[in-house]
Design an enzyme around this catalytic site. Structure first.
Site, short mmCIF file in Angstrom:
data_model
loop_
_atom_site.label_atom_id
_atom_site.label_comp_id
_atom_site.label_asym_id
_atom_site.label_seq_id
_atom_site.Cartn_x
_atom_site.Cartn_y
_atom_site.Cartn_z
N GLN A 1 -7.46 -5.56 4.99
CA GLN A 1 -6.16 -4.74 6.36
C GLN A 1 -7.85 -3.62 5.59
O GLN A 1 -7.11 -2.41 5.61
CB GLN A 1 -5.50 -4.26 5.53
N HIS B 1 0.92 -1.64 0.05
CA HIS B 1 0.49 0.54 0.14
C HIS B 1 0.70 1.11 0.06
O HIS B 1 0.36 2.55 -0.57
CB HIS B 1 -0.62 -0.18 1.44
N GLY C 1 5.69 4.79 30.62
CA GLY C 1 6.47 3.20 31.30
C GLY C 1 6.33 2.32 30.06
O GLY C 1 5.98 1.29 30.27
N GLU D 1 7.13 -2.64 12.86
CA GLU D 1 6.61 -1.55 13.06
C GLU D 1 7.13 -0.21 13.94
O GLU D 1 6.89 1.14 14.29
CB GLU D 1 4.96 -0.84 12.83
C1 LIG Z 1 5.47 -2.82 27.06
C2 LIG Z 1 5.00 -3.25 28.94
N1 LIG Z 1 4.65 -4.09 29.01
C3 LIG Z 1 4.60 -4.30 30.58
C4 LIG Z 1 4.90 -3.78 31.75
C5 LIG Z 1 4.78 -3.29 33.08
N2 LIG Z 1 6.50 -3.34 33.59
C6 LIG Z 1 6.82 -2.55 34.35
S1 LIG Z 1 8.51 -2.97 34.98
C7 LIG Z 1 8.32 -4.15 34.19
C8 LIG Z 1 9.67 -5.02 34.45
C9 LIG Z 1 10.25 -5.16 33.41
O1 LIG Z 1 10.91 -6.27 33.66
P1 LIG Z 1 12.87 -5.47 32.77
O2 LIG Z 1 12.52 -5.27 32.15
O3 LIG Z 1 13.72 -7.14 33.38
O4 LIG Z 1 13.64 -4.40 34.17
P2 LIG Z 1 14.13 -4.95 35.12
O5 LIG Z 1 12.69 -4.22 35.91
O6 LIG Z 1 14.32 -6.15 35.50
O7 LIG Z 1 15.06 -3.66 35.29
C10 LIG Z 1 7.17 -4.91 33.45
C11 LIG Z 1 6.83 -6.11 32.60
C12 LIG Z 1 5.79 -1.94 31.07
N3 LIG Z 1 5.31 -1.05 31.98
N4 LIG Z 1 5.23 -2.06 29.70
#
Ligand SMILES: Cc1ncc(C[n+]2csc(CCOP(=O)(O)OP(=O)(O)O)c2C)c(N)n1
Length: 557
Positions: free
Chosen positions: A112, A28, A414, A49
């Protein structure tokens, strides 16, 4: 002469000075690829993406110019949603061009048949679908105007495949060339005077400088104002380092640096400069003390007064505001608060020493703060990207930024998984600088295949994995709330990420002892290739953010 929509888009991108676009192909949108090729615009093609979107987002953060992502119809558009939301939450300029099924096939179940505009409406500043093939260039200028003026943000432009491919007479196409305001909103003289009066009366003033300072290009002005007045700064995101954090005026990030304030007596006047009141300013336990005077400067009027009453709200550009304030203090200097600064120095050293206690050469596995500290100390003039839960907190605390625009971390979404794509965009934006990505072992999985993009595009980013064998932040929260026996769905195995990455062609290192971190990172840079340095760290090191229970304040309503 006749031209199609791809040509119109490429010409407009060229006029906007766009050198790279971040994209993943689909039939597309092919005419855009073809035209970009003809115009010498580099297509940085990614493996997902989402990564293209994160790279465009990071480009906007790093350069202040909108990053451009081009994605195909349907799943191309849905895949980029997370990255668009990430840019939206942090007010980052970004232009997303999305493909669409042919307009002529409406309601006929073509491939799509997805409407991108309603999907994108709640996470963009502006979202439109083009109907008239003659007006594609105009729409591109609209997209850039909306992305960059006022509070910046992402925009979405949808181009149906038939609208894009249709050829029209060039003379019937308008190519806009002057569509940006020259002036920026400045504060009134009364607002400047009142600000300076409040600051003159304050004994313990502080500035909280957010991304608005970086995006308005006001880093130098911020430093000058602080040096002239002796007012210290806590900064966020790209603005960290505008006032170097190894000087007495640079307190560090708002998350870590503001912790010093109460120990020094607490601020009695706060200038919130292009920063929003939210989680990154302490959330419900706001770092702005209750009794302190609050002056809030924001480009968006609606932002003034969020969550808290203000003593003065100024709707203006940060750079214009700082320039006016600088003129004001040059004419009539503010009283210096050297005692406040001295107390802050002590408090800052005290806060840092608490974290420094985690640095222990003999401890294996090392503390993750120790890892973050090694990388932050050796950042030099380069870029540090932090991705992960606990990992981000440790990086945020360990960093001592010395110049602005060189630290990319999480924002209000986050959103895990930004690490590698942000790092790749940084390597493109600053090809002569070292780029280190510090990522959690959970987060690295989200865009892991972008190691391939790094190799194909020769972007020698060094990715350091803080491997605590867990989605650490989540696991730690479960342990604290429910006990170690209720760790559910948050453990990860000891995976050799460096070997998996090696399969894409990167340089690989595995590290278990702290003394081996720096040599491994140096070998990685010396290889001249992208690299993965997998570092084992203490799985039981819980960050202060989790310990304070500050992240998800459930039920405190
Ligand atoms: C895309 C996404 N999925 C889930 C979460 C929820 N979450 C917040 S902190 C965390 C753990 C992160 O683990 P890691 O990357 O191993 O880092 P660490 O905390 O061990 O330093 C998760 C799953 C998020 N913030 N973003």
């Amino acid at each position: 002469m006749q031209i199609n929509g791809g040509e119109m888009i490429a010409r407009m991108l060229e006029r906007e000075g766009v050198k790279n676009v971040f994209a993943l192909h689909g039939g597309h949108i092919d005419s855009i690829f073809q035209a970009c090729y003809d115009h010498g615009i580099r297509i940085v093609d990614t493996r997902h993406e989402q990564a293209a979107g994160h790279m465009a987002d990071a480009w906007g953060r790093l350069t202040g110019q909108p990053g451009v992502a081009i994605v195909t119809a349907g799943p191309g558009v849905t895949d980029i949603v997370t990255a668009v939301a990430n840019a939206y939450m942090d007010a980052v300029p970004m232009v997303v061009i999305g493909g669409r099924y042919p307009a002529a096939d409406d309601e006929m179940m073509p491939l799509q048949e997805l409407h991108g505009v309603p999907l994108m409406q709640s996470i963009t500043k502006w979202s439109r679908s083009i109907r008239d093939p003659k007006r594609i260039a105009e729409y591109v200028s609209d997209a850039f105007r909306h992305a960059t003026t006022g509070r910046p943000g992402p925009v979405f432009l949808e181009v149906p495949a038939d609208t894009l491919a249709r050829k029209v007479e060039e003379e019937n196409v308008r190519f806009p060339s002057a569509y940006r305001a020259e002036e920026r909103p400045a504060p009134s003289p009364e607002a400047v005077e009142k600000t300076l009066r409040i600051l003159a009366e304050a004994e313990r003033p502080v500035i909280f400088a957010g991304r608005g300072v970086w995006f308005s290009g006001a880093s130098d002005e911020l430093r000058e104002f602080c040096e002239l007045t002796g007012i210290p700064v806590c900064a966020n995101g790209m603005t960290r380092g505008a006032v170097p954090e190894d000087t007495e005026l640079g307190l560090g990030g708002i998350m870590g640096g503001a912790q010093a304030l109460p120990f020094a007596g607490g601020a009695d006047a706060v200038v919130l400069l292009g920063a929003r009141l939210g989680m990154f300013t302490g959330g419900r336990r706001s770092t702005v003390p209750v009794g302190a005077k609050l002056i809030q400067v924001d480009i968006l009027a609606e932002e003034i007064g969020r969550s808290r009453d203000v003593d003065l709200g100024i709707v203006a550009d940060c750079r214009e505001t700082l320039r006016a304030l600088i003129r004001g203090v040059k004419a009539k200097p503010l009283p210096r608060r050297d005692e406040w600064l001295a107390r802050l120095q002590q408090a800052k050293a005290g806060v840092r020493s608490v974290f420094a206690s985690h640095i222990d050469e003999k401890k294996t596995p090392m503390h993750p703060y120790h890892l973050a500290h090694i990388l932050a100390q050796n950042q030099g003039d380069g870029v540090l990207v932090a991705d992960g839960g606990e990992t981000f907190v440790w990086a945020e605390l360990a960093l001592q930024a010395k110049r602005p625009g060189r630290y990319l971390g999480h924002g209000y979404l986050g959103c895990l998984g930004i690490g590698i794509p942000f790092g790749l965009a940084a390597a493109l934006a600053h090809p002569k600088e070292r780029v280190v990505v510090l990522t959690g072992d959970g987060s690295i999985g989200l865009n892991f295949s972008e190691f391939d993009t790094a190799v194909r595009h020769n972007l020698p980013v060094v990715v350091v994995v803080n491997n605590d064998q867990a989605w650490g932040m989540c696991k730690h929260e479960q342990e604290l709330r429910f006990g170690k026996e209720r760790v559910i769905g948050t453990a990860l195995p000891l995976t050799h990420y460096e070997k998996a990455a090696e399969a894409f062609g990167v340089h690989a290192e595995f590290v278990e002892r702290s003394e081996d971190v720096l040599p491994a990172v140096e070998r990685a840079f010396a290889s001249g290739r992208p690299a993965c340095v997998n570092v084992m760290t203490d799985p039981d090191a819980i960050s202060p953010a989790v310990q304070a229970g500050a992240l998800v304040e459930v039920g405190t309503g």
